[in-house]
Design a protein around this motif. Structure first.
Motif, PDB file in Angstrom:
ATOM      1  N   TRP A 116       0.840  -1.200   0.000  1.00  0.00           N
ATOM      2  CA  TRP A 116       0.000   0.000   0.000  1.00  0.00           C
ATOM      3  C   TRP A 116       0.876   1.252   0.000  1.00  0.00           C
ATOM      4  CZ3 TRP A 116      -0.518   4.020   3.484  1.00  0.00           C
ATOM      5  CH2 TRP A 116      -1.629   4.854   3.307  1.00  0.00           C
ATOM      6  N   LEU A 117       1.909   1.270   0.857  1.00  0.00           N
ATOM      7  CA  LEU A 117       2.815   2.415   0.938  1.00  0.00           C
ATOM      8  C   LEU A 117       3.644   2.557  -0.343  1.00  0.00           C
ATOM      9  CD1 LEU A 117       3.839   4.723   2.688  1.00  0.00           C
ATOM     10  CD2 LEU A 117       5.460   3.124   3.724  1.00  0.00           C
ATOM     11  N   ARG A 162       2.779   1.721  -3.321  1.00  0.00           N
ATOM     12  CA  ARG A 162       1.886   2.269  -4.352  1.00  0.00           C
ATOM     13  C   ARG A 162       1.800   3.785  -4.250  1.00  0.00           C
ATOM     14  NH1 ARG A 162      -4.486   1.765  -3.533  1.00  0.00           N
ATOM     15  NH2 ARG A 162      -5.252   2.497  -5.518  1.00  0.00           N
ATOM     16  N   TRP A 163       1.580   4.294  -3.045  1.00  0.00           N
ATOM     17  CA  TRP A 163       1.423   5.738  -2.880  1.00  0.00           C
ATOM     18  C   TRP A 163       2.735   6.488  -3.055  1.00  0.00           C
ATOM     19  CZ3 TRP A 163      -2.911   7.645  -4.018  1.00  0.00           C
ATOM     20  CH2 TRP A 163      -4.078   6.922  -3.774  1.00  0.00           C
ATOM     21  N   LEU A 164       3.845   5.891  -2.665  1.00  0.00           N
ATOM     22  CA  LEU A 164       5.143   6.527  -2.904  1.00  0.00           C
ATOM     23  C   LEU A 164       5.461   6.545  -4.399  1.00  0.00           C
ATOM     24  CD1 LEU A 164       7.310   5.147   0.046  1.00  0.00           C
ATOM     25  CD2 LEU A 164       6.277   7.413  -0.197  1.00  0.00           C
ATOM     26  N   TRP A 165       5.078   5.498  -5.103  1.00  0.00           N
ATOM     27  CA  TRP A 165       5.262   5.419  -6.551  1.00  0.00           C
ATOM     28  C   TRP A 165       4.460   6.526  -7.248  1.00  0.00           C
ATOM     29  CZ3 TRP A 165       8.064   3.616 -10.368  1.00  0.00           C
ATOM     30  CH2 TRP A 165       7.509   3.408 -11.629  1.00  0.00           C
ATOM     31  N   ILE A 166       3.214   6.695  -6.832  1.00  0.00           N
ATOM     32  CA  ILE A 166       2.370   7.752  -7.401  1.00  0.00           C
ATOM     33  C   ILE A 166       2.912   9.125  -6.999  1.00  0.00           C
ATOM     34  CG2 ILE A 166       0.049   8.760  -7.336  1.00  0.00           C
ATOM     35  CD1 ILE A 166      -1.015   5.837  -7.175  1.00  0.00           C
ATOM     36  N   ALA A 167       3.415   9.259  -5.774  1.00  0.00           N
ATOM     37  CA  ALA A 167       4.003  10.533  -5.336  1.00  0.00           C
ATOM     38  C   ALA A 167       5.217  10.890  -6.189  1.00  0.00           C
ATOM     39  CB  ALA A 167       4.389  10.454  -3.860  1.00  0.00           C
ATOM     40  N   VAL A 210      -0.004   5.820 -12.232  1.00  0.00           N
ATOM     41  CA  VAL A 210      -1.176   5.501 -11.411  1.00  0.00           C
ATOM     42  C   VAL A 210      -1.717   4.127 -11.785  1.00  0.00           C
ATOM     43  CG1 VAL A 210      -3.558   6.182 -10.895  1.00  0.00           C
ATOM     44  CG2 VAL A 210      -1.751   7.913 -10.946  1.00  0.00           C
ATOM     45  N   GLY A 231       0.662   1.457 -10.472  1.00  0.00           N
ATOM     46  CA  GLY A 231       0.552   1.399  -9.011  1.00  0.00           C
ATOM     47  C   GLY A 231      -0.724   0.724  -8.554  1.00  0.00           C
ATOM     48  N   ASN A 232      -1.829   1.015  -9.220  1.00  0.00           N
ATOM     49  CA  ASN A 232      -3.097   0.382  -8.858  1.00  0.00           C
ATOM     50  C   ASN A 232      -3.102  -1.099  -9.185  1.00  0.00           C
ATOM     51  OD1 ASN A 232      -4.191   2.718  -7.794  1.00  0.00           O
ATOM     52  ND2 ASN A 232      -5.151   3.314  -9.718  1.00  0.00           N
ATOM     53  N   ALA A 241      -1.088  -2.835  -6.562  1.00  0.00           N
ATOM     54  CA  ALA A 241      -1.796  -2.934  -5.283  1.00  0.00           C
ATOM     55  C   ALA A 241      -2.892  -4.000  -5.332  1.00  0.00           C
ATOM     56  CB  ALA A 241      -2.405  -1.582  -4.913  1.00  0.00           C
TER      57      ALA A 241
END
Length: 185
Positions: free
Chosen positions: A27-28, A30-35, A93, A96-97, A100
């Motif tokens: 989960w983290l 994914r969000w770091l990748w999108i960030a 995105v 990343g999705n 996840a």
């Protein structure tokens, strides 16, 4: 009465042992990748906002252009860069999705892209520093690598390293291995 035919050919893909939600590390990641994608988009937007620099660069590269041609080239370049970065951000995105949701191909792709980005930045920094120390400064092209560019690049590289490490953790590997498959170690 008979049951309707199974669209999956009699294979139940909804096993009870399969995790339905990703572990915190995935989960983290994914969000770091999108960030990282959003930071890259922000870097592009900041660079494109400096229209004077773009026009000056166009004039330096091709001084015989008329003002109308320079304006058209600048507008076209800005539009292309915006569309390209928007598409790239959407791909980040998407990957990343998918990652996840447990798609191992997405995990492998994200890890390869993280490694390529970090390796590419380290190689570029090495080559630039070696060229500056070995070559006559008059032979070096004027490279506009300001502190803001270095900051953005460093932040993106750090995010990519964090994503890479998070995806190598044991809970992440187990999540992508799926039911009935045990990762080594």
């Amino acid at each position: 009465m008979t049951a309707p035919p199974d669209p999956h050919g009699g294979v139940d893909h909804r096993t009870s042992s399969a995790p339905t939600t990703p572990p915190r590390s995935v989960w983290l990641a994914r969000w770091l990748w999108i960030a990282a994608a959003l930071v890259g988009l922000g870097n592009t937007l900041l660079r494109l906002a400096d229209r004077e620099m773009l026009i000056g660069e166009l004039r330096r590269v091709n001084p015989e252009l008329s003002q109308q041609e320079v304006d058209a080239a600048a507008n076209g370049g800005i539009m292309f860069a915006l569309l390209f970065m928007a598409g790239l951000t959407l791909l980040y995105v998407f990957f990343g999705n998918r990652m996840a949701r447990g798609a191992n191909w997405a995990r492998v792709l994200v890890m390869v892209l993280c490694g390529l980005y970090v390796g590419g930045r380290l190689f570029a920094w090495f080559v630039i520093s070696m060229a500056r120390s070995l070559l006559d400064p008059r032979l070096m092209p004027d490279m506009a690598v300001g502190p803001l560019t270095v900051l953005f690049t460093t932040v993106i590289a750090a995010l990519n390293i964090a994503v890479f490490v998070l995806l190598l953790r044991g809970d992440s590997r187990r999540f992508f291995a799926g039911p009935g498959v045990r990762p080594p170690g």
